[in-house]
Design a protein around this motif. Structure first.
Motif, PDB file in Angstrom:
ATOM      1  N   ARG A   5      39.287  36.460  32.960  1.00 59.05           N
ATOM      2  CA  ARG A   5      39.179  35.356  33.906  1.00 59.05           C
ATOM      3  C   ARG A   5      40.259  34.292  33.803  1.00 59.05           C
ATOM      4  O   ARG A   5      40.430  33.500  34.735  1.00 59.05           O
ATOM      5  CB  ARG A   5      37.810  34.673  33.723  1.00 59.05           C
ATOM      6  N   ILE A  17      34.121  27.486  32.710  1.00 57.38           N
ATOM      7  CA  ILE A  17      33.426  28.706  32.296  1.00 57.38           C
ATOM      8  C   ILE A  17      32.640  28.386  31.033  1.00 57.38           C
ATOM      9  O   ILE A  17      33.121  27.662  30.161  1.00 57.38           O
ATOM     10  CB  ILE A  17      34.418  29.861  32.011  1.00 57.38           C
ATOM     11  N   GLY A  39      30.015  25.455  34.771  1.00 57.63           N
ATOM     12  CA  GLY A  39      30.921  26.391  35.428  1.00 57.63           C
ATOM     13  C   GLY A  39      30.281  27.760  35.585  1.00 57.63           C
ATOM     14  O   GLY A  39      29.058  27.901  35.659  1.00 57.63           O
ATOM     15  N   ASP A  40      31.109  28.785  35.633  1.00 56.80           N
ATOM     16  CA  ASP A  40      30.608  30.156  35.715  1.00 56.80           C
ATOM     17  C   ASP A  40      30.084  30.567  34.341  1.00 56.80           C
ATOM     18  O   ASP A  40      30.773  30.416  33.335  1.00 56.80           O
ATOM     19  CB  ASP A  40      31.722  31.114  36.143  1.00 56.80           C
ATOM     20  N   SER A  46      28.055  38.558  33.844  1.00 56.03           N
ATOM     21  CA  SER A  46      28.038  37.293  34.570  1.00 56.03           C
ATOM     22  C   SER A  46      26.629  37.041  35.077  1.00 56.03           C
ATOM     23  O   SER A  46      25.796  37.959  35.162  1.00 56.03           O
ATOM     24  CB  SER A  46      29.006  37.340  35.754  1.00 56.03           C
ATOM     25  N   ARG A  61      25.712  36.389  38.083  1.00 51.86           N
ATOM     26  CA  ARG A  61      25.494  37.103  39.346  1.00 51.86           C
ATOM     27  C   ARG A  61      25.205  38.579  39.091  1.00 51.86           C
ATOM     28  O   ARG A  61      24.427  39.206  39.817  1.00 51.86           O
ATOM     29  CB  ARG A  61      26.679  36.918  40.291  1.00 51.86           C
TER      30      ARG A  61
END
Length: 536
Positions: free
Chosen positions: A42, A183, A204-205, A529, A531
């Motif tokens: 990333r 992140i 963040g992610d 992740s 998601r």
């Protein structure tokens, strides 16, 4: 996947180390390798500044430094402690770096932060390994100054486990300083801070690393908190046999509507049909029936003659009860556009007391119920309540600030006390069950904060209940489907232009997606992740 508090994660860590025999330094190594895996995928650039505290979070950072160096990165390590204060696994990783001749810069005074700031501005990214999930008080003084330096550098930040300064067990923002990460890589399971608003805006992610906590340990300490995932919604729709007829797929009554609020029950009825229910009737005040006849094509209407001047009243109870008992209804949604006054309070209470059907209670149905909450205890079927924070405040007597501070606990407590399913709507909607489980929904978007989307949710859930789906399954699948449709509508129209009927329009696409098989047999990845965990 579970959502943990810091203490719960600590118990799992200790049992893994002490009972299973996996050394803590191995767990730390797995964590570090996971962080590096995310960085490689990333983050562009090969120059890193790693800022380490003196605890286990700092030890993770030291292990990350070594793994980055082994992958060809140029790394500068800043240690916010004198080396002789390091202990345990952090000390092991410090000694390894020293053996590798890696330069480690100890920074323990604010006067030394100028050099750190300079390096933070010049590097490609910063790894925040200062403070972990054990933090219990707001960050002040020297550590606050370090955090300010990192935030002011405007360099991408990857936080190890949790952005330093945030509290693991809540979505409430602390009074002290905290890192604003792009992140966050956490370990084993997400913590509450990673998923609950508003703190989740600053993580963040989020990525979750499998650090080898045995499944039997995590299951033994199941906290009853879960991320709401696609798998929870899979299989919710009944098979449609060639000999099926419309009554096989349920008959929903939507009770609501008042002067100026005919749109709410109309959207609920349309959303229910798009979700697959066989029939829907909007049960409405007689004076408004012509409006509904024009607005609705597929849904039927039942004009209540005793509901005068465009509003239901206490005199409407017998007529509505008779309608519901004599019809072939399989579920009732009550509240959309109903209006709230003394008459509707009596109306809702007596409908609930005299009708033996599963209820979905929303909007003004909840407001009308707020003075008669005990009626929920005597319902023969598990009801589903869909309050936002204000409605839940009226139901419970809690202030909205108390609810925002700990929505999961309050939703679960209410669900258990009254034997209902609670869908506490918000930026992170929580579904709480009478058994004490909580499911946290992390999809959806701010564009859904527009009039009518709650009515659409009521129709979706009402359809599922009418089709014979259990209250828990209907609530969790309904919330997930609703948010998935919201995200699809956002992609099509943008957040600013999104309106409630857009969600109804994309429900067919969302349902098609949910009916696709979930690959439950695939190997669990080392790093996932959020998601990927959710399944979207």
């Amino acid at each position: 996947m579970f959502v943990l508090k810091a203490s719960e994660m600590g118990i799992m860590d200790r049992e893994t180390i002490e009972r299973i025999g996996i050394p803590g330094v191995v767990l730390m190594e797995n964590a570090a390798r996971g962080v590096v895996s995310v960085i490689k995928k990333r983050i562009s650039g090969k120059k890193a500044v790693i800022v380490c505290g003196k605890g286990n979070n700092g030890g993770d950072g030291l292990a990350v430094a070594r793994n980055l160096i082994n992958n060809g990165y140029e790394v500068k390590v800043f240690l916010l402690s004198e080396p002789d204060k390091l202990k345990g696994d952090a000390k092991i990783n410090y000694d390894i770096l020293r053996s590798m001749k890696v330069q480690l810069v100890s920074v323990v005074r604010e006067i030394e932060l100028g050099y750190l700031f300079s390096e933070c501005q010049k590097t490609d990214f910063i790894v925040d390994a200062i403070l972990g999930t054990g933090l219990s008080k707001p960050v002040e003084g020297f550590y606050a100054a370090v955090i300010d330096v990192i935030n002011r550098s405007d360099t991408p930040v990857i936080s190890v486990d949790i952005p330093s300064g945030l509290f693991a067990d809540t979505g409430v923002l602390p009074e002290g300083a905290f890192i604003k990460a792009g992140i966050t890589v956490t370990f084993a399971f997400p913590k509450l801070v990673h998923v609950m608003a508003p703190a989740c805006k600053y993580v963040g992610d989020v990525f979750v690393v499998d650090i080898s906590i045995p499944e039997k340990i995590s299951e033994r300490h199941n906290p009853g908190r879960y991320i709401l995932t696609r798998s929870k919604a899979f299989g919710v729709f009944p098979e449609r046999d060639i000999n099926s007829h419309k009554y096989n797929f349920g008959f929903l009554a939507v009770i609501g509507g008042s002067c100026g609020k005919t749109g709410a029950p109309s959207m609920s009825a349309l959303a229910a049909l798009r979700t697959g229910v066989g029939l829907v009737s909007a049960v409405v005040p007689r004076d408004l029936n012509l409006v509904f006849e024009v607005k609705l094509t597929e849904p039927m209407t039942v004009p209540i003659m005793s509901a005068e001047r465009g509003h239901f009243n206490a005199n409407s109870v017998d007529e509505v009860v008779t309608c519901l008992k004599n019809g072939k209804f399989s579920a009732v949604a009550i509240g959309p556009g109903l209006g709230w006054n003394r008459d509707t309070e009596v109306f809702v209470k007596e409908i609930l007391e005299n009708v033996d059907l599963p209820f979905i209670i929303d909007a003004d149905g909840l407001n009308a119920l707020s003075r008669n909450v005990d009626v929920l205890r005597d319902l023969k079927k598990t009801a589903i309540l869909t309050p936002h924070g204000g409605e839940f405040s009226r139901l419970t007597g809690l202030s909205t600030s108390e609810i925002v501070a700990d929505p999961i606990t309050h939703a679960v407590n209410f669900a258990k006390e009254y034997g209902v399913v609670v869908i506490l709507k918000g930026g992170r909607t929580v579904v709480a069950t009478p058994e004490g489980k909580a499911f946290i929904n992390i999809i959806g978007n701010p564009g859904m904060a527009t009039a009518g989307t709650g009515d659409v949710l009521t129709g979706i859930i009402g359809a599922l209940v009418a089709m014979g789906v259990s209250a828990e399954k209907a609530a969790t699948a309904g919330v997930f489907l609703h948010s998935l449709a919201g995200d699809m509508a956002k992609d099509k129209f943008g957040q600013e232009s999104l309106i409630a009927t857009d969600l109804i329009g994309v429900l067919p696409e969302a349902i098609k997606f949910l009916k696709q098989p979930v690959d439950g047999g695939r190997e669990i990845p080392f790093v996932s992740s959020m998601r990927e965990i959710v399944g979207v």
